[in-house]
Design a protein around this motif. Structure first.
Motif, mmCIF file in Angstrom:
data_model
loop_
_atom_site.group_PDB
_atom_site.id
_atom_site.type_symbol
_atom_site.label_atom_id
_atom_site.label_comp_id
_atom_site.label_asym_id
_atom_site.label_seq_id
_atom_site.Cartn_x
_atom_site.Cartn_y
_atom_site.Cartn_z
ATOM 1 N N GLU A 105 0.836 -1.211 0.000
ATOM 2 C CA GLU A 105 0.000 0.000 0.000
ATOM 3 C C GLU A 105 0.866 1.254 0.000
ATOM 4 O O GLU A 105 0.571 2.225 -0.713
ATOM 5 N N LEU A 106 1.934 1.241 0.790
ATOM 6 C CA LEU A 106 2.799 2.405 0.868
ATOM 7 C C LEU A 106 3.580 2.605 -0.426
ATOM 8 O O LEU A 106 3.785 3.744 -0.864
ATOM 9 N N VAL A 107 4.021 1.509 -1.029
ATOM 10 C CA VAL A 107 4.702 1.627 -2.326
ATOM 11 C C VAL A 107 3.762 2.259 -3.345
ATOM 12 O O VAL A 107 4.145 3.165 -4.106
ATOM 13 N N ALA A 108 2.511 1.810 -3.362
ATOM 14 C CA ALA A 108 1.531 2.377 -4.291
ATOM 15 C C ALA A 108 1.289 3.858 -3.996
ATOM 16 O O ALA A 108 1.177 4.678 -4.920
ATOM 17 N N ALA A 109 1.223 4.197 -2.705
ATOM 18 C CA ALA A 109 0.983 5.590 -2.334
ATOM 19 C C ALA A 109 2.141 6.485 -2.754
ATOM 20 O O ALA A 109 1.936 7.585 -3.290
ATOM 21 N N PHE A 110 3.362 6.016 -2.547
ATOM 22 C CA PHE A 110 4.523 6.824 -2.908
ATOM 23 C C PHE A 110 4.685 6.936 -4.425
ATOM 24 O O PHE A 110 4.980 8.014 -4.947
ATOM 25 N N THR A 111 4.515 5.827 -5.126
ATOM 26 C CA THR A 111 4.700 5.879 -6.582
ATOM 27 C C THR A 111 3.592 6.681 -7.259
ATOM 28 O O THR A 111 3.823 7.306 -8.293
ATOM 29 N N SER A 112 2.393 6.696 -6.675
ATOM 30 C CA SER A 112 1.326 7.514 -7.254
ATOM 31 C C SER A 112 1.645 8.993 -7.117
ATOM 32 O O SER A 112 1.123 9.826 -7.877
ATOM 33 N N ARG A 113 2.510 9.324 -6.165
ATOM 34 C CA ARG A 113 2.959 10.705 -5.993
ATOM 35 C C ARG A 113 4.256 10.962 -6.755
ATOM 36 O O ARG A 113 4.880 12.016 -6.587
ATOM 37 N N ARG A 114 4.653 9.998 -7.566
ATOM 38 C CA ARG A 114 5.767 10.128 -8.497
ATOM 39 C C ARG A 114 7.110 10.384 -7.814
ATOM 40 O O ARG A 114 7.898 11.216 -8.282
ATOM 41 N N VAL A 115 7.376 9.681 -6.704
ATOM 42 C CA VAL A 115 8.709 9.792 -6.121
ATOM 43 C C VAL A 115 9.725 9.282 -7.131
ATOM 44 O O VAL A 115 9.425 8.426 -7.975
ATOM 45 N N ASP A 116 10.939 9.818 -7.058
ATOM 46 C CA ASP A 116 11.963 9.447 -8.030
ATOM 47 C C ASP A 116 12.551 8.063 -7.765
ATOM 48 O O ASP A 116 13.114 7.438 -8.673
ATOM 49 N N GLY A 117 12.469 7.586 -6.529
ATOM 50 C CA GLY A 117 13.018 6.286 -6.189
ATOM 51 C C GLY A 117 12.496 5.821 -4.844
ATOM 52 O O GLY A 117 11.868 6.587 -4.109
ATOM 53 N N LEU A 118 12.760 4.562 -4.532
ATOM 54 C CA LEU A 118 12.280 3.967 -3.282
ATOM 55 C C LEU A 118 13.422 3.248 -2.570
ATOM 56 O O LEU A 118 14.207 2.528 -3.194
ATOM 57 N N ILE A 119 13.499 3.442 -1.251
ATOM 58 C CA ILE A 119 14.380 2.656 -0.385
ATOM 59 C C ILE A 119 13.469 1.912 0.576
ATOM 60 O O ILE A 119 12.661 2.527 1.278
ATOM 61 N N ILE A 120 13.586 0.579 0.605
ATOM 62 C CA ILE A 120 12.605 -0.244 1.319
ATOM 63 C C ILE A 120 13.294 -1.264 2.218
ATOM 64 O O ILE A 120 14.240 -1.938 1.804
ATOM 65 N N THR A 121 12.804 -1.379 3.453
ATOM 66 C CA THR A 121 13.107 -2.544 4.280
ATOM 67 C C THR A 121 11.979 -3.545 4.028
ATOM 68 O O THR A 121 10.866 -3.358 4.525
ATOM 69 N N PRO A 122 12.219 -4.593 3.254
ATOM 70 C CA PRO A 122 11.118 -5.484 2.854
ATOM 71 C C PRO A 122 10.575 -6.290 4.023
ATOM 72 O O PRO A 122 11.309 -6.679 4.927
ATOM 73 N N THR A 123 9.268 -6.522 3.986
ATOM 74 C CA THR A 123 8.620 -7.283 5.049
ATOM 75 C C THR A 123 8.161 -8.652 4.582
ATOM 76 O O THR A 123 8.155 -9.600 5.351
#
Length: 333
Positions: A105-123
């Motif tokens: 959900e958070l990945v979708a929320a951030f990418t819908s706001r067009r962030v340039d990249g993602l740093i993730i601690t995967p769960t």
């Protein structure tokens, strides 16, 4: 922008260069532009500006951590921010709370706001849901844990070696009944630390007592309860290896509740605030979350500059910090 230019007595192009941090403007003119912008409460419209630029970047990255209130995660967060600030990039962060559904959900929320990249601690146990974003050109770096199902950049500590070091340190002190308190078993780093503990015990030829190995201990309260159970065994452990900072804190609370903090040796994985001021001071295998965050941020920007870079796995070493709790001899227990 036109108003700022008029107030500062410069051209609109000069204002544009200052706002966008471009070169070619003297320090004197830049100061005049900044002063005029403050006087007029001017804020550039980053979204509109990005639409005009190649790549449509938003000067923002998303940071997903397991829990931003964990000191380890907070240090990673700060390190990422420090790198991003130097590039004029904002960092949006959120906690996944170890829930794969929330991660998505958070990945979708951030990418819908067009962030340039993602740093993730995967769960979760599978990050293939990220494939559409990767194909769309969004760079992703995994931090603290490796990705599953996709080949991505990731930065993490040398967990097996750190766990072997902690366990071997207790073995060298004469301990044989060494308990292990592990995080959630499905977390990759928890499994690596468990393996490191098992390897050290096997190398020393010490038989493993299953009653001393407790997993799925995730927070202070569950660690406190698990430690109390260990201390109540007919043959309790003489030493404990706590594999995560919150687990270490819960273990300390249990030892103090039973007045055993000077009797049972303790080594924790990951340092924490005030560990050196307790009685006894806590021996730890220290990670370097600042370096982990810095390396992850640098990798995101490197991939933004060159999307064709091959995936890189970066391992940050740990170090043993001897303070007293891990050096308690077994005869006291």
């Amino acid at each position: 922008m036109r108003d700022v230019a008029e107030r500062a007595g410069v051209s609109i192009k000069t204002v544009s260069r200052v706002v966008n941090r471009e070169t070619g403007v003297s320090a004197v003119l830049a100061d005049r532009v900044h002063a005029a912008a403050r006087e007029l409460s001017y804020q550039p419209d980053l979204t509109a500006g990005n639409l005009r630029r190649a790549g449509r970047r938003t000067a923002s990255i998303g940071l997903l951590l397991a829990s931003v209130d964990n000191p380890f995660a907070a240090t990673i967060h700060r390190a990422v921010e420090d790198v991003a600030e130097r590039r004029g990039v904002a960092v949006f962060s959120a906690s996944t709370d170890e829930r794969p559904d929330r991660e998505r959900e958070l990945v979708a929320a951030f990418t819908s706001r067009r962030v340039d990249g993602l740093i993730i601690t995967p769960t979760g146990v599978d990050q293939r849901y990220l494939v559409p974003e990767l194909e769309a050109g969004t760079p992703v770096v995994m931090v603290d844990r490796p990705p599953v199902g996709v080949d991505l950049d990731h930065v993490l500590s040398d967990n097996p070696d750190g766990a072997r070091t902690a366990t071997s340190h207790l073995l060298a002190g004469g301990h044989r009944r060494i308990a292990y308190l592990g995080d959630l078993a499905h977390i990759a780093t928890a499994a690596e630390r468990h393996d490191g503990y098992l390897q050290a015990m096997a190398t020393a030829g010490v038989p493993l007592d299953p009653a001393l190995v407790l997993e799925d201990v995730h927070n202070e309260q569950s660690a406190l309860e698990a430690t109390l159970r260990l201390l109540a065994l007919p043959e309790p452990p003489t030493a404990i290896f706590a594999s995560q900072n919150l687990i270490t804190i819960g273990t300390i609370r249990a030892l103090r509740a039973r007045g055993r903090q000077h009797d049972v040796a303790l080594v924790g994985f990951d340092d924490f605030v005030l560990a050196d001021l307790l009685d006894p001071a806590v021996t730890v295998v220290a990670q370097d979350p600042g370096e982990i965050g810095r390396a992850a941020a640098e990798r995101i920007f490197a991939r933004l500059d060159d999307p064709a870079l091959p995936a890189e796995w970066i391992t940050v070493p740990t170090r043993l910090v001897v303070r007293g709790s891990g050096e308690i001899p077994p005869h006291r227990a």
